[in-house]
Design a protein around this motif. Sequence first.
Motif, PDB file in Angstrom:
ATOM      1  N   ALA A 126       0.824  -1.213   0.000  1.00 41.92           N
ATOM      2  CA  ALA A 126       0.000   0.000   0.000  1.00 41.92           C
ATOM      3  C   ALA A 126       0.850   1.252   0.000  1.00 41.92           C
ATOM      4  N   GLN A 127       1.981   1.207   0.670  1.00 36.04           N
ATOM      5  CA  GLN A 127       2.881   2.357   0.686  1.00 36.04           C
ATOM      6  C   GLN A 127       3.453   2.632  -0.704  1.00 36.04           C
ATOM      7  N   LYS A 128       3.806   1.577  -1.402  1.00 39.77           N
ATOM      8  CA  LYS A 128       4.349   1.738  -2.745  1.00 39.77           C
ATOM      9  C   LYS A 128       3.288   2.274  -3.708  1.00 39.77           C
ATOM     10  N   ALA A 129       2.065   1.780  -3.545  1.00 37.99           N
ATOM     11  CA  ALA A 129       0.986   2.184  -4.454  1.00 37.99           C
ATOM     12  C   ALA A 129       0.254   3.432  -3.966  1.00 37.99           C
ATOM     13  N   LEU A 149      -4.062   2.558   3.366  1.00 34.97           N
ATOM     14  CA  LEU A 149      -2.858   2.388   4.174  1.00 34.97           C
ATOM     15  C   LEU A 149      -3.126   2.681   5.652  1.00 34.97           C
ATOM     16  N   ALA A 150      -3.834   3.752   5.933  1.00 28.34           N
ATOM     17  CA  ALA A 150      -4.100   4.137   7.328  1.00 28.34           C
ATOM     18  C   ALA A 150      -4.892   3.048   8.058  1.00 28.34           C
ATOM     19  N   ASP A 151      -5.861   2.467   7.354  1.00 27.90           N
ATOM     20  CA  ASP A 151      -6.679   1.415   7.977  1.00 27.90           C
ATOM     21  C   ASP A 151      -5.843   0.164   8.233  1.00 27.90           C
ATOM     22  N   LEU A 152      -4.948  -0.172   7.300  1.00 31.93           N
ATOM     23  CA  LEU A 152      -4.082  -1.330   7.467  1.00 31.93           C
ATOM     24  C   LEU A 152      -3.133  -1.140   8.654  1.00 31.93           C
TER      25      LEU A 152
END
Length: 213
Positions: A118-121, A126-129
């Motif tokens: 998610a960071q790469k994309a 991301l925040a929920d993960l």
Amino acid sequence: MKRKTLDIIVGAGLVVLAGLLLIAGLVLTSNANFANDYVKNQLSEQQITFKPAATLTAEEKASACLVKYAGQPLDSGKKAECYANEFIGLHLKSIAGGKTYAQLGDVQTELKTKIAAAQKAEDPALADLQKQLTDVNGQRETVFKGESLRGMLLTSYGFSEFGAKAAQAALVAYLGAGLLFLVGAAGLLHAARTPRSEGFAVPESASKKFANA
């Protein structure tokens, strides 16, 4: 061999064997006392107390031993087993759907992989993960502490059971020693009352048979 001699040999042998059983019983009793005292001291140092009956939840009240020991200090092997299985075990099932420490580790790994992707994309999820990972980290730490304490309590319970078995074996040894001592003493008493010249009685038919031979 004369009857008196045989009585002395058998009686003395039984008395000696009774003495050995008595010594074995004393050793087993000592081991049982050590196990019980060690378990009680170790558990008492933890200063764990069962919840009072008035504060037990409906699920906790379903456990007979939690009701029985309500409000009491945890200071015996049986209480340790109850607290480990019925209290800690019950509440561990309510954390993360009952997943174990190892299973939560797999969840952590999976979330970390998703977060990296998610960071790469630049995924808005991301925040929920990351929040999910924080929750899982906390759950895994709680489960680890619970499982560790549960394991220690069950170890204490197992040690106390060895003590209980030793106490039972000691009782059997004492009973056996007492019985052998009585029989042996009876044999020695009979020997003391038997004249030295008295031998075993030979049946009349047997005497005639040997005479004819």
